[in-house]
Write an enzyme that holds these catalytic residues in place. Structure first.
Site, mmCIF file in Angstrom:
data_model
loop_
_atom_site.group_PDB
_atom_site.id
_atom_site.type_symbol
_atom_site.label_atom_id
_atom_site.label_comp_id
_atom_site.label_asym_id
_atom_site.label_seq_id
_atom_site.Cartn_x
_atom_site.Cartn_y
_atom_site.Cartn_z
ATOM 1 N N ARG A 48 8.963 4.701 18.812
ATOM 2 C CA ARG A 48 9.548 5.890 18.814
ATOM 3 C C ARG A 48 8.967 6.800 19.958
ATOM 4 O O ARG A 48 9.508 7.791 20.747
ATOM 5 C CB ARG A 48 9.849 6.644 17.557
ATOM 6 C CG ARG A 48 11.212 5.920 16.993
ATOM 7 C CD ARG A 48 11.484 6.717 15.699
ATOM 8 N NE ARG A 48 12.540 6.049 14.893
ATOM 9 C CZ ARG A 48 13.909 6.217 15.421
ATOM 10 N NH1 ARG A 48 14.366 7.101 16.188
ATOM 11 N NH2 ARG A 48 14.815 5.601 14.703
ATOM 12 N N HIS A 175 0.108 -14.558 7.551
ATOM 13 C CA HIS A 175 -1.219 -14.848 8.486
ATOM 14 C C HIS A 175 -2.257 -15.695 8.063
ATOM 15 O O HIS A 175 -3.030 -16.191 8.477
ATOM 16 C CB HIS A 175 -1.658 -13.387 8.651
ATOM 17 C CG HIS A 175 -2.586 -12.741 7.730
ATOM 18 N ND1 HIS A 175 -1.895 -11.930 6.544
ATOM 19 C CD2 HIS A 175 -3.978 -12.701 7.384
ATOM 20 C CE1 HIS A 175 -2.895 -11.515 5.880
ATOM 21 N NE2 HIS A 175 -4.065 -11.897 6.209
ATOM 22 N N GLU A 213 -10.541 -9.077 -3.236
ATOM 23 C CA GLU A 213 -10.606 -8.139 -2.446
ATOM 24 C C GLU A 213 -11.602 -6.868 -2.738
ATOM 25 O O GLU A 213 -11.478 -6.726 -3.947
ATOM 26 C CB GLU A 213 -9.572 -7.608 -1.780
ATOM 27 C CG GLU A 213 -8.490 -8.515 -1.105
ATOM 28 C CD GLU A 213 -7.463 -7.870 -0.582
ATOM 29 O OE1 GLU A 213 -7.393 -7.712 0.664
ATOM 30 O OE2 GLU A 213 -6.440 -7.847 -1.198
ATOM 31 N N HIS A 237 0.800 -15.479 0.286
ATOM 32 C CA HIS A 237 -0.443 -16.175 0.642
ATOM 33 C C HIS A 237 -1.016 -16.925 -0.390
ATOM 34 O O HIS A 237 -1.144 -18.149 -0.026
ATOM 35 C CB HIS A 237 -1.709 -14.987 0.942
ATOM 36 C CG HIS A 237 -1.409 -13.901 1.792
ATOM 37 N ND1 HIS A 237 -0.535 -14.095 2.951
ATOM 38 C CD2 HIS A 237 -1.823 -12.501 1.676
ATOM 39 C CE1 HIS A 237 -0.375 -12.976 3.635
ATOM 40 N NE2 HIS A 237 -1.148 -12.136 2.839
HETATM 41 C C1 BG6 Z 1 -1.975 -8.545 3.376
HETATM 42 C C2 BG6 Z 1 -1.654 -7.778 2.037
HETATM 43 O O1 BG6 Z 1 -0.818 -9.534 3.477
HETATM 44 O O2 BG6 Z 1 -3.058 -9.378 3.213
HETATM 45 C C3 BG6 Z 1 -3.118 -7.043 1.813
HETATM 46 O O3 BG6 Z 1 -0.561 -6.971 2.277
HETATM 47 C C4 BG6 Z 1 -4.213 -7.745 1.734
HETATM 48 O O4 BG6 Z 1 -2.869 -6.027 0.503
HETATM 49 C C5 BG6 Z 1 -4.324 -8.607 3.126
HETATM 50 O O5 BG6 Z 1 -5.364 -6.901 1.621
HETATM 51 C C6 BG6 Z 1 -5.469 -9.549 2.610
HETATM 52 O O6 BG6 Z 1 -5.480 -10.393 4.203
HETATM 53 P P1 BG6 Z 1 -6.917 -10.967 4.533
HETATM 54 O O7 BG6 Z 1 -6.764 -11.537 5.751
HETATM 55 O O8 BG6 Z 1 -7.885 -9.589 4.473
HETATM 56 O O9 BG6 Z 1 -7.366 -11.825 3.549
#
Ligand code: BG6
Length: 490
Positions: A48, A175, A213, A237
């Site tokens: 935007r 991802h 994490e 994931h």
């Molecule tokens: C994301 C989540 O999809 O993946 C996050 O929304 C998470 O909360 C992240 O921290 C972890 O990804 P990676 O690649 O750092 O393991």
């Protein structure tokens, strides 16, 4: 699979946002470095904010410099890359608003649209693109997770996007599927003869999948508070990792072949019931504590009010099919845990009979395959070995790791750990959707996760506190111990 035509442009919605700056532009720059961006491929970013093109290019350069780190930016590559960049301010939700993007695209007929936006806008943006005649039959759309917050909302987002783009042109990103080691799982299983005959309930005792994490939720709490660890990590994931471990060998790497097998696994997940809640699930929320030597606040304090959202979840999942009957899959993920670690552990059964007596018999440990995905990539197979030397009590045994030492094997002056998005962006350019999540897959995953959330709700199952820097609530240990197993935390 017939070769799809290459995309000739990228339109990036949310071009000034965090994902675009931290991940997407650096990934595109690295693709440029390796010569993977097609000739004439344009990159039009939009958001935007009114911004001059030059100011935008400076922003992207900062992002690339930061990501490149000590490696530095190659000025020649940067020059080529910067020449592709354009920026247009636009209201992405109206046909009039996106007209301006059509102008920026010029002759490009096969653009890929990347929505790095709030998922609540996906439907409106697709409609706007169609209204502005920008969604022709050779265009593609890329969507970030989360696709919905439950099955119903996911179905309605998928329907809104599907009204404009056919399924083969929709690329739903998880991802994790772009990570090297996640793809390596496919290589490990299907490029070796060794494991596949053993990959079943006759030989495997159980599987553990951990995504730990050290980071907390921090500023992301407005999003996170509505999702929690179950929807933020397990739905996507973790279930993807589970699918890659558990699926049958596909006939080939064709997108349909691979995704059909993953859907079959998801459909075989045993539905979660209220009876499972106390014995097969754990919910936790971190409180103040110490992580990596730093004192950190609790989730409540970050959020500014008490909340019943979980930042830790552990589950026992069962896959009701021939291959996996009776093999528990223990899943565990959380924020503010003692270390960053993504790991899959395949625990094999012990030998059926020990030919060794005495101490050696007591030394016997069952084989274990450890697949480390993060922070370091490695694959280790724990094998029993004779401890060297003599002893009066006879032979001694000891487990030793047979390691692929991926870190060493692929290190060198030019080695660089790729960003997962590089692989995924390249695949969208080429129209290859094997590493993307199909509609039925995402919906099937939601269906199972909804069952867990529903069972929690019906049981009034609220998160237990755990101190930041610990491995979650004590219930997480009880979950595996109840079945005579233990998490591998060493
Ligand atoms: C994301 C989540 O999809 O993946 C996050 O929304 C998470 O909360 C992240 O921290 C972890 O990804 P990676 O690649 O750092 O393991």
């Amino acid at each position: 699979m017939a070769d799809a035509p290459l995309a000739d442009a990228l339109v990036l919605f949310g071009g000034t946002g965090d994902l675009a700056q931290r991940m997407l532009f650096p990934s595109l720059y690295f693709l440029e470095t390796d010569g993977f961006l097609p000739e004439g491929f344009k990159i039009v970013a939009t958001a935007r904010a009114e911004l001059e093109r030059e100011a935008f290019v400076d922003l992207v350069r900062d992002a690339v410099v930061q990501r490149a780190g000590p490696m530095g930016v190659d000025e020649e590559v940067w020059g080529r890359f910067a020449a592709r960049l354009d920026y247009r301010a636009a209201d992405a939700t109206t046909a009039e608003g996106v007209q301006v993007l059509g102008k920026a695209l010029g002759e490009a007929r096969r653009p890929m649209f990347y929505l790095a936006l709030s998922p609540s806008l996906y439907g409106a943006v697709c409609k706007a693109l169609a209204g502005a005649n920008l969604a022709g039959p050779q265009t593609r759309i890329v969507l970030e997770k989360p696709i919905g917050q439950d099955l119903a909302s996911s179905m309605s987002t998928n329907a809104a996007v599907g009204a404009v783009f056919s399924e083969d042109r929709i690329f739903r990103i998880d991802h994790y599927l772009g990570k090297e080691t996640v793809q390596n799982l496919l290589a490990l299983r299907f490029a070796n003869t060794l494991f596949e005959p053993l990959w079943n309930n006759l030989t495997i005792d159980h599987v553990q999948i951990t995504v730990a994490e050290t980071e907390g939720v921090g500023e992301r709490w407005p999003y996170y508070d509505e999702y929690g660890a179950l929807r933020d990590m397990v739905q996507n994931h973790m279930l993807q990792l589970l699918c890659l471990v558990a699926m049958e060998p596909p006939a080939d790497m064709d997108p349909s072949a691979v995704r059909n097998e993953k859907v079959k696994v998801l459909r075989s997940l045993r539905p979660f019931t209220r009876a499972d809640v106390p014995v097969n699930s754990v919910r936790g929320q971190y409180t103040q504590g110490v992580v990596e030597g730093r004192s950190v606040p609790g989730y409540d304090a970050e959020r500014g009010a008490p909340s019943s959202t979980e930042t830790f979840v552990a589950l026992r999942a069962d896959i009701d099919n021939w291959r996996w009957a009776g093999v528990p899959f223990f899943l565990r993920t959380g924020k503010r845990l003692p270390e960053r670690r993504t790991q899959i552990a395949i625990q094999f059964k012990g030998v059926p009979h020990s030919v060794f007596g005495g101490q050696a018999k007591a030394d016997l440990v069952a084989n274990r395959l450890i697949i480390d995905l993060q922070p370091d990539e490695d694959i280790e197979l724990l094998l029993m070995n004779k401890a060297p030397g003599l002893s009066r009590e006879g032979m001694r045994l000891q487990p030793l790791p047979l390691s692929l030492s991926l870190l060493k094997a692929y290190s060198g002056p030019n080695a660089r750990r790729r960003i997962a998005y590089e692989r995924l962006l390249l695949d969208v350019i080429h129209g290859n959707s094997t590493l993307f999540v199909r509609r039925d897959e995402v919906e099937q995953a939601w269906s199972w996760v909804d069952g867990v959330a529903e069972a929690w709700r019906e049981s009034n199952f609220t998160p237990k506190a755990y101190a930041a820097g610990s491995w979650g609530p004590s219930g997480a240990f009880a979950l595996t111990e109840r079945y005579g197993r233990a998490w591998y935390d060493d």
